[in-house]
Design an enzyme around this catalytic site. Sequence first.
Site, mmCIF file in Angstrom:
data_model
loop_
_atom_site.group_PDB
_atom_site.id
_atom_site.type_symbol
_atom_site.label_atom_id
_atom_site.label_comp_id
_atom_site.label_asym_id
_atom_site.label_seq_id
_atom_site.Cartn_x
_atom_site.Cartn_y
_atom_site.Cartn_z
ATOM 1 N N LYS A 107 0.855 -1.197 0.000
ATOM 2 C CA LYS A 107 0.000 0.000 0.000
ATOM 3 C C LYS A 107 0.878 1.229 0.000
ATOM 4 O O LYS A 107 2.006 1.194 0.495
ATOM 5 C CB LYS A 107 -0.889 0.019 1.253
ATOM 6 C CG LYS A 107 -2.148 0.848 1.087
ATOM 7 C CD LYS A 107 -3.194 0.043 0.352
ATOM 8 C CE LYS A 107 -4.531 0.714 0.320
ATOM 9 N NZ LYS A 107 -5.579 -0.271 0.021
HETATM 10 N N1 GLU Z 1 -7.355 -0.026 -3.138
HETATM 11 C C1 GLU Z 1 -8.094 -1.222 -3.371
HETATM 12 C C2 GLU Z 1 -8.118 -2.099 -2.126
HETATM 13 O O1 GLU Z 1 -7.954 -1.624 -1.031
HETATM 14 C C3 GLU Z 1 -7.644 -1.949 -4.623
HETATM 15 C C4 GLU Z 1 -6.234 -2.407 -4.615
HETATM 16 C C5 GLU Z 1 -5.780 -2.929 -5.986
HETATM 17 O O2 GLU Z 1 -6.572 -3.045 -6.897
HETATM 18 O O3 GLU Z 1 -4.596 -3.232 -6.091
HETATM 19 O O4 GLU Z 1 -8.379 -3.271 -2.195
#
Ligand code: GLU
Length: 411
Positions: A101
């Site tokens: 993240k």
């Molecule tokens: N931000 C989204 C999540 O928390 C998607 C992450 C992604 O597609 O890599 O799952």
Amino acid sequence: MYQLAVGQLDEAARQMGLQENIWHRLRTPQRACMVSIPFREDDYNTVQTVFGYRVQHLTTMGPGKGGLRYAPNVDLGEVTALAMWMTWKCAVMKLPFSGAKGGLRIDPTKLSPGELQRLTRRFTAEIIDVIGPDRDIMAPDLGTDEQVMAWIMDTYSAQKGYPVPGIVTGKPLEIGGSLGRKEATGRGVITCMLEACRETQRDVTRQSVAIQGYGNVGSVSARLAARAGAKVVAVSDAHTGIFNPNGLSIPDVERWVSEHRWLDGYPEADTVTNEELLELPVDILIPAAVENQLRADNAGSVKARLVVEGANGPTTMEADVIFASNGVMVVPDILANAGGVTASYFEWLQSRQQYLWSEDQVNDQLVRLMKEAYVAVSALARDRNVSLRMAALFLGIGRVAEAKRRRGMFP
Ligand code: GLU
């Protein structure tokens, strides 16, 4: 948030009897990249210092995968928690990724498009050594969207000297984005809601639904819930909520928001606060905004019998205990909102193979994988007599632990 993510890991590890060596290895991220970047505002003479983060919780399961969020209070703990949840989420869905993240500590609503672009490009350049289509793939999250992904893709590609569409997912269709990706998180949420209704013999056409959050996840969830026959009675955005006990017309709400940006002033409903929305007399509650919404102080007042988590980390561990004793069923974030990263996986495959899927192909595969994951989590919950959250954690953590054991250790 980090306390919550680690608390959940500790509780699951204790209950599943996870080997201590692996347990402790999973509590802290394998890599964390912290940068501070200079950012020139439109007023040429003003340069701010902005803090940015990219955390890779693991590298065991495949390249890092997870969103990038822009928010004023982002910090290392928050990004680490979200990276850890991405690991479990990908493992629950059997995707070949490790959780990651990123975040920039800034309020994107206060920036012009030019400012947003400069900031995004500089951040990408600053972390270029830790990302890559085989290394770590970003996607939209709070405060970022497909345009931000396009700038990241362009900056990265310019550095490499050739287009690298696999560097991000959730990018615009024109540069290799996938049909169905934008709606995928909401589609996954509603697939889980329907599975939970089927399992508990609830007739979906008799269910009323309140949705906190009207961003990408909340708005698509509202549309698909209404299309499935449920009565969506309340939705909210960062400023205000709207409530109509007879049901909102979602096409009307969508039109209102596309013209006015915010829900405020929508005529066919009463106004409620975000806090009040959570306690409305409804059958199903979908928190699809931010973390830490359902806590010890309000969980006891939740009337809904089913909670489907569209957001990451909306429920504290104390609230989970209250829900369990009140018989409230919770479909946890690492299952319920996994549709986004699942479609991201499809997008990454398409980018790497230069082969485009049809929208039906994406949606069919997405719904199939979501249903399979729901059924697996639910069967484990029954088998071990635990909540769906514990079962999802057992499944995700268990798969990661097994992979770690198989790979062994260097040296
Ligand atoms: N931000 C989204 C999540 O928390 C998607 C992450 C992604 O597609 O890599 O799952």
